[in-house]
Design a protein around this motif. Structure first.
Motif, PDB file in Angstrom:
ATOM      1  N   UNK A 168      42.579  -0.238 -25.044  1.00 48.14           N
ATOM      2  CA  UNK A 168      43.881  -0.826 -25.349  1.00 48.14           C
ATOM      3  C   UNK A 168      44.821  -0.534 -24.186  1.00 48.14           C
ATOM      4  N   UNK A 169      45.823  -1.403 -24.008  1.00 43.13           N
ATOM      5  CA  UNK A 169      46.760  -1.169 -22.917  1.00 43.13           C
ATOM      6  C   UNK A 169      48.052  -1.921 -23.110  1.00 43.13           C
ATOM      7  N   UNK A 170      49.066  -1.495 -22.364  1.00 42.83           N
ATOM      8  CA  UNK A 170      50.390  -2.105 -22.391  1.00 42.83           C
ATOM      9  C   UNK A 170      50.692  -2.754 -21.051  1.00 42.83           C
ATOM     10  N   UNK A 171      51.178  -3.972 -21.068  1.00 46.66           N
ATOM     11  CA  UNK A 171      51.652  -4.670 -19.868  1.00 46.66           C
ATOM     12  C   UNK A 171      50.530  -4.768 -18.833  1.00 46.66           C
ATOM     13  N   UNK A 172      50.692  -4.145 -17.659  1.00 45.46           N
ATOM     14  CA  UNK A 172      49.614  -4.168 -16.671  1.00 45.46           C
ATOM     15  C   UNK A 172      48.347  -3.543 -17.249  1.00 45.46           C
ATOM     16  N   UNK A 173      48.526  -2.506 -18.088  1.00 50.23           N
ATOM     17  CA  UNK A 173      47.376  -1.904 -18.762  1.00 50.23           C
ATOM     18  C   UNK A 173      46.755  -2.846 -19.770  1.00 50.23           C
ATOM     19  N   UNK A 174      47.592  -3.659 -20.427  1.00 49.74           N
ATOM     20  CA  UNK A 174      47.068  -4.662 -21.351  1.00 49.74           C
ATOM     21  C   UNK A 174      46.271  -5.727 -20.626  1.00 49.74           C
ATOM     22  N   UNK A 175      46.774  -6.136 -19.462  1.00 42.12           N
ATOM     23  CA  UNK A 175      46.053  -7.121 -18.660  1.00 42.12           C
ATOM     24  C   UNK A 175      44.703  -6.570 -18.210  1.00 42.12           C
ATOM     25  N   UNK A 176      44.674  -5.280 -17.832  1.00 41.25           N
ATOM     26  CA  UNK A 176      43.403  -4.679 -17.437  1.00 41.25           C
ATOM     27  C   UNK A 176      42.477  -4.513 -18.633  1.00 41.25           C
ATOM     28  N   UNK A 177      43.024  -4.250 -19.822  1.00 42.03           N
ATOM     29  CA  UNK A 177      42.196  -4.176 -21.026  1.00 42.03           C
ATOM     30  C   UNK A 177      41.518  -5.519 -21.295  1.00 42.03           C
ATOM     31  N   UNK A 178      42.255  -6.616 -21.088  1.00 39.48           N
ATOM     32  CA  UNK A 178      41.666  -7.948 -21.267  1.00 39.48           C
ATOM     33  C   UNK A 178      40.552  -8.186 -20.263  1.00 39.48           C
ATOM     34  N   UNK A 179      40.728  -7.706 -19.037  1.00 42.04           N
ATOM     35  CA  UNK A 179      39.683  -7.837 -18.025  1.00 42.04           C
ATOM     36  C   UNK A 179      38.441  -7.048 -18.433  1.00 42.04           C
ATOM     37  N   UNK A 180      38.628  -5.799 -18.895  1.00 41.22           N
ATOM     38  CA  UNK A 180      37.495  -4.971 -19.300  1.00 41.22           C
ATOM     39  C   UNK A 180      36.740  -5.586 -20.481  1.00 41.22           C
ATOM     40  N   UNK A 181      37.470  -6.229 -21.390  1.00 40.38           N
ATOM     41  CA  UNK A 181      36.811  -6.893 -22.510  1.00 40.38           C
ATOM     42  C   UNK A 181      35.927  -8.032 -22.033  1.00 40.38           C
ATOM     43  N   UNK A 182      36.297  -8.627 -20.912  1.00 37.31           N
ATOM     44  CA  UNK A 182      35.528  -9.736 -20.341  1.00 37.31           C
ATOM     45  C   UNK A 182      34.373  -9.258 -19.470  1.00 37.31           C
ATOM     46  N   UNK A 183      34.626  -8.221 -18.663  1.00 38.19           N
ATOM     47  CA  UNK A 183      33.611  -7.763 -17.717  1.00 38.19           C
ATOM     48  C   UNK A 183      32.629  -6.769 -18.320  1.00 38.19           C
ATOM     49  N   UNK A 184      33.026  -6.045 -19.374  1.00 37.50           N
ATOM     50  CA  UNK A 184      32.170  -4.987 -19.912  1.00 37.50           C
ATOM     51  C   UNK A 184      32.068  -5.057 -21.440  1.00 37.50           C
ATOM     52  N   UNK A 185      31.579  -6.176 -21.973  1.00 37.44           N
ATOM     53  CA  UNK A 185      31.413  -6.269 -23.431  1.00 37.44           C
ATOM     54  C   UNK A 185      30.329  -5.324 -23.954  1.00 37.44           C
ATOM     55  N   UNK A 186      29.502  -4.790 -23.056  1.00 34.85           N
ATOM     56  CA  UNK A 186      28.490  -3.821 -23.442  1.00 34.85           C
ATOM     57  C   UNK A 186      29.061  -2.420 -23.594  1.00 34.85           C
ATOM     58  N   UNK A 187      30.283  -2.195 -23.104  1.00 34.75           N
ATOM     59  CA  UNK A 187      30.917  -0.884 -23.188  1.00 34.75           C
ATOM     60  C   UNK A 187      31.953  -0.843 -24.307  1.00 34.75           C
ATOM     61  N   UNK A 188      32.746  -1.914 -24.441  1.00 37.89           N
ATOM     62  CA  UNK A 188      33.859  -1.922 -25.385  1.00 37.89           C
ATOM     63  C   UNK A 188      33.569  -2.864 -26.553  1.00 37.89           C
TER      64      UNK A 188
END
Length: 326
Positions: A168-188
């Protein structure tokens, strides 16, 4: 937060392990890559300790080095139930973000670990995660690789079931959370995006500024979708990251939904519109909260932390509920 714009306009950004001094005019830096990830020993409770802890650690990776804070619930018979990676916004740090979100107190109730990595100021002068840089948006490189590997390391060290790891993340952290959900669905297994932007919203400075203003940027691909479950919060009075970005995050991650249930009501001291996107089996794919009258701040947060709005619904409690639902 206005610091995001300042960071985009003038903050140095590094691809990986940054030198001590960066040219403020440099946007991309080709950094030296070290051999293999060298995780520091994971901090953990001693066998005789029963009290919860909030410890500090350091992680070395081929994409760079980051300090972190880790909340460890009191020692219990069972292994930790979950691990939540929490990504702060610009100008924030792990302690500030933990204070503002109150996530540790909630995690203690659910026997969950909470991991707060700190963005290095050598990588971004304002402490923003580099969501808007093309070299921090793919699997196996840059900040997504570093954050995913750090998360795996902590989960393994503390015996967390890999099926119960979240971001989970806020603002820039939220944008990076969205990226991680896309790049690492095997982790999150699920992600929470608060006042953020969708993965693929920008690949350069001009695209980032346009995306934050809610404008389409020419040459920027449409937001990437992911099979990871997503909960989204965005205030409709956000003057820093346009509220349309919350809609775009929900649309990208709700692409497989066949039905949307909507309700509007009072949550805390604000009215909210909540949309639940469900698949053909009735399972929740995306849950979207539009908080009426709220600005750029963590909803239901503690005002002792920065960028926290105590009036809204408790985003932290709703995220944990969403993450841990069957």
């Amino acid at each position: 937060m206005t610091a995001i714009t300042a960071a985009l306009n003038g903050g140095p950004v590094a691809t990986g392990e940054a030198p001590d001094t960066l040219d403020p005019q440099v946007i991309d830096v080709v950094a030296r890559v070290v051999d293999e990830a060298r995780p520091a020993a994971a901090a953990g409770p001693s066998a005789s300790t029963t009290a919860e802890q909030f410890v500090s650690g350091h992680y070395a990776h081929r994409a760079g080095k980051r300090d972190y804070r880790l909340f460890i619930p009191g020692v219990q018979t069972d292994q930790p139930r979950a691990l939540i990676l929490m990504l702060h916004g610009c100008t924030q740090n792990p302690d500030d973000f933990a204070r503002g979100t109150r996530m540790n107190a909630l995690a203690a109730q659910h026997n969950a670990l909470v991991l707060y990595p700190a963005q290095a100021r050598q990588a971004n002068a304002q402490g923003c995660w580099n969501w808007f840089k093309h070299n921090h948006q793919g699997r196996g490189r840059g900040e997504p690789a570093l954050l995913a590997d750090l998360t795996r390391h902590i989960a393994e060290a503390h015996g967390v079931d890999p099926a119960h790891v979240y971001v989970a993340g806020l603002s820039a952290g939220g944008a990076m959370a969205a990226i991680l959900a896309t790049t690492h669905p095997d982790v999150f297994a699920a992600a929470g995006v608060h006042s953020g932007l969708p993965a693929g919203a920008a690949h350069d400075l001009s695209g980032a500024l346009a995306a934050m203003q809610g404008q389409a940027s020419s040459g920027v691909a449409s937001a990437a979708s992911s099979r990871v479950r997503m909960i989204v919060f965005h205030g409709d009075a956000d003057a820093t990251v346009h509220p349309s970005n919350g809609e775009k995050v929900a649309a990208a991650h709700g692409a497989t939904a066949v039905r949307v249930d909507e309700e509007t009501g009072q949550h805390g001291n604000r009215r909210c519109t909540r949309r639940v996107h469900r698949d053909a089996q009735g399972r929740t794919v995306t849950e979207q909260w539009r908080i009426h009258g709220a600005g750029h701040a963590w909803s239901g947060g503690d005002p002792a932390g920065s960028y926290a709005d105590a009036r809204g619904p408790d985003a932290s409690a709703e995220m944990i509920r969403f993450f841990l639902q069957p």
